[in-house]
Design a protein around this motif. Structure first.
Motif, short mmCIF file in Angstrom:
data_model
loop_
_atom_site.label_atom_id
_atom_site.label_comp_id
_atom_site.label_asym_id
_atom_site.label_seq_id
_atom_site.Cartn_x
_atom_site.Cartn_y
_atom_site.Cartn_z
N VAL A 196 -89.21 59.49 0.36
CA VAL A 196 -89.11 59.73 1.79
C VAL A 196 -87.82 59.14 2.36
N GLU A 197 -87.61 57.86 2.08
CA GLU A 197 -86.42 57.16 2.57
C GLU A 197 -85.34 57.13 1.48
N GLU A 198 -84.07 57.04 1.93
CA GLU A 198 -82.94 56.93 1.00
C GLU A 198 -82.05 55.77 1.42
N LEU A 199 -81.48 55.11 0.43
CA LEU A 199 -80.52 54.03 0.70
C LEU A 199 -79.42 54.07 -0.35
N ALA A 200 -78.18 54.15 0.11
CA ALA A 200 -77.03 54.08 -0.79
C ALA A 200 -76.70 52.61 -1.03
N PHE A 201 -76.75 52.20 -2.29
CA PHE A 201 -76.48 50.81 -2.65
C PHE A 201 -75.04 50.72 -3.14
N ARG A 202 -74.29 49.80 -2.56
CA ARG A 202 -72.87 49.71 -2.92
C ARG A 202 -72.48 48.27 -3.21
N GLY A 203 -71.25 48.10 -3.68
CA GLY A 203 -70.75 46.78 -3.99
C GLY A 203 -70.11 46.12 -2.79
N ILE A 204 -69.37 45.05 -3.02
CA ILE A 204 -68.66 44.35 -1.96
C ILE A 204 -67.48 45.22 -1.53
N ALA A 205 -67.43 45.58 -0.24
CA ALA A 205 -66.48 46.61 0.19
C ALA A 205 -65.53 46.17 1.30
N SER A 206 -65.50 44.88 1.64
CA SER A 206 -64.59 44.44 2.69
C SER A 206 -64.37 42.94 2.56
N VAL A 207 -63.32 42.46 3.22
CA VAL A 207 -63.04 41.03 3.20
C VAL A 207 -64.16 40.25 3.89
N GLU A 209 -67.39 41.03 3.91
CA GLU A 209 -68.51 40.94 2.98
C GLU A 209 -68.20 39.95 1.87
N CYS A 210 -66.97 39.96 1.40
CA CYS A 210 -66.53 39.02 0.38
C CYS A 210 -66.73 37.58 0.86
N THR A 211 -66.31 37.32 2.07
CA THR A 211 -66.43 35.98 2.65
C THR A 211 -67.90 35.59 2.83
N ALA A 212 -68.71 36.54 3.28
CA ALA A 212 -70.13 36.25 3.51
C ALA A 212 -70.84 35.88 2.22
N VAL A 213 -70.52 36.57 1.12
CA VAL A 213 -71.18 36.26 -0.15
C VAL A 213 -70.71 34.91 -0.69
N GLY A 249 -62.41 33.63 0.92
CA GLY A 249 -62.79 35.04 1.01
C GLY A 249 -61.61 36.00 1.09
N PRO A 250 -60.68 35.79 2.02
CA PRO A 250 -59.52 36.70 2.10
C PRO A 250 -58.67 36.69 0.83
N ARG A 251 -58.50 35.52 0.20
CA ARG A 251 -57.69 35.45 -1.01
C ARG A 251 -58.36 36.16 -2.18
N LEU A 252 -59.68 36.00 -2.31
CA LEU A 252 -60.38 36.68 -3.40
C LEU A 252 -60.37 38.19 -3.18
N TRP A 253 -60.60 38.62 -1.94
CA TRP A 253 -60.57 40.06 -1.65
C TRP A 253 -59.19 40.65 -1.97
N ARG A 254 -58.14 39.96 -1.57
CA ARG A 254 -56.79 40.44 -1.84
C ARG A 254 -56.53 40.48 -3.35
N ARG A 268 -61.60 53.78 -3.29
CA ARG A 268 -61.45 52.56 -2.51
C ARG A 268 -61.99 51.38 -3.29
N VAL A 269 -61.57 50.20 -2.90
CA VAL A 269 -62.04 48.99 -3.57
C VAL A 269 -63.52 48.76 -3.22
N GLU A 270 -64.33 48.68 -4.25
CA GLU A 270 -65.76 48.40 -4.09
C GLU A 270 -66.16 47.58 -5.31
N ILE A 271 -66.36 46.29 -5.10
CA ILE A 271 -66.51 45.36 -6.22
C ILE A 271 -67.98 45.27 -6.65
N PRO A 272 -68.29 45.67 -7.87
CA PRO A 272 -69.65 45.50 -8.36
C PRO A 272 -70.04 44.03 -8.40
#
Length: 328
Positions: A196-207, A209-213, A249-254, A268-272
């Motif tokens: 019934v419901e759908e959800l697209a599961f993705r990796g880390i996709a922004s600075v 999100e990187c910082t939050a994790v 976070g910004p340094r790891l994302w870069r 696009r960059v999407e980190i598993p």
């Protein structure tokens, strides 16, 4: 050694070294919201899809622990779906019995296995005092139509026993094609129960999100309530001097961005999650051996951590495999 610097447990016993910890990600948060919504509205099934290595299995393990903590009366199970040339109903229900920690009897009939499973699920639900049962089906793209029919029969039999089964199909993007194929064949009895419901599961996709994790390593504690965050545990001197992993976070994302562009990877960059946590773990564990009040994690350091994560190597390997399959 100062008491503030003396680690509470040996390194070999720490979840970071043993890789037994779980940190939340934006996609895990979205899946948590979806699960809660399905349980609240009694939506019996949802489909969660994403590319390989994005952390879907990791998310299942996180959600199982999370549900056990928040809803201890709930029965939560996980099965890993394997693809076989000739699906077997006996093997299907034996796998479910194994997930329920109730081994199948050798030589038992299909009906006996299913009855044994329903009895076990009823028994556990009664003991816990909640008629809701959650089933996570990992690698669900391996399920065949006949296996969905067996799952539907189990769903209906549980319902007739006043039990509600909530099934979360977690797998690769082929799940969407399976849903479309079932809809085209008017298999609404399957789609309406499990998709019934759908959800697209993705990796880390922004600075962000990187910082939050990374922040989760600064906040998560072991032992629980000890005040020893993962960051403090690995680098107590640097932590006392103010170092926090989220600031990187910004340094790891870069560093991931630069590696992605330098290797000419597509999209696009999407980190598993597998490679993101590998970089974070390497950063903390390697830094533990050079901990000091002046420890820093600069851009060059994080570039090395990304290389150690094997992110680029894995993406090249995946691309080579896809080329071999498609001939392109």
């Amino acid at each position: 050694m100062s008491k503030d610097l003396q680690r509470p447990v040996p390194l070999d016993e720490h979840p970071l070294r043993r890789r037994t910890y779980r940190v939340p990600t934006p996609s895990i948060a979205a899946l948590r919201t979806l699960v809660d919504e399905c349980l609240f509205l009694y939506i019996s099934g949802a489909l969660v899809h994403g590319r390989p290595r994005m952390g879907k299995s990791y998310a299942i393990d996180f959600l199982r622990l999370d549900l056990e903590h928040r809803l201890p009366k709930l029965s939560v199970y996980k099965i890993r779906c394997t693809r076989s040339q000739f699906p077997s109903e006996n093997a299907f229900f034996a796998a479910l019995l194994h997930a329920a920690k109730h081994p199948a009897q050798s030589g038992a009939s299909k009906a006996a296995l299913r009855g044994r499973l329903v009895h076990k699920l009823r028994q556990v639900a009664d003991a816990r005092g909640d008629d809701r049962i959650v089933l996570f089906a990992d690698e669900a793209q391996n399920l065949r139509e006949i296996e969905y029919e067996w799952l539907r029969e189990l769903h209906d039999e549980l319902e007739s026993n006043d039990l509600r089964l909530f099934t979360f199909l977690v797998g690769q993007v082929q799940l969407l094609a399976q849903k479309s194929a079932l809809q085209a064949q008017d298999k609404e009895q399957i789609v309406a129960r499990f998709m019934v419901e759908e959800l697209a599961f993705r990796g880390i996709a922004s600075v962000e999100e990187c910082t939050a994790v990374l922040r989760a390593y600064d906040l998560g504690e072991y032992p629980a309530g000890s005040g020893w965050s993962y960051t403090r545990y690995c680098v107590p001197r640097a932590h006392a001097a103010g170092l926090r992993l989220e600031e990187s976070g910004p340094r790891l994302w870069r560093a991931f961005e630069d590696a992605h562009l330098k290797a000419a990877l597509e999209g696009r960059v999407e980190i598993p999650m597998k490679y993101f946590t590998a970089a974070a773990e390497a950063a903390l564990l390697l830094s533990s051996g050079r901990d000091s009040e002046t420890l820093s994690m600069d851009a060059a350091f994080w570039s090395d951590m990304v290389e150690r994560s094997r992110y680029v190597m894995a993406r090249h390997a995946g691309r080579s495999m896809l080329s071999a399959i498609t001939g392109r």
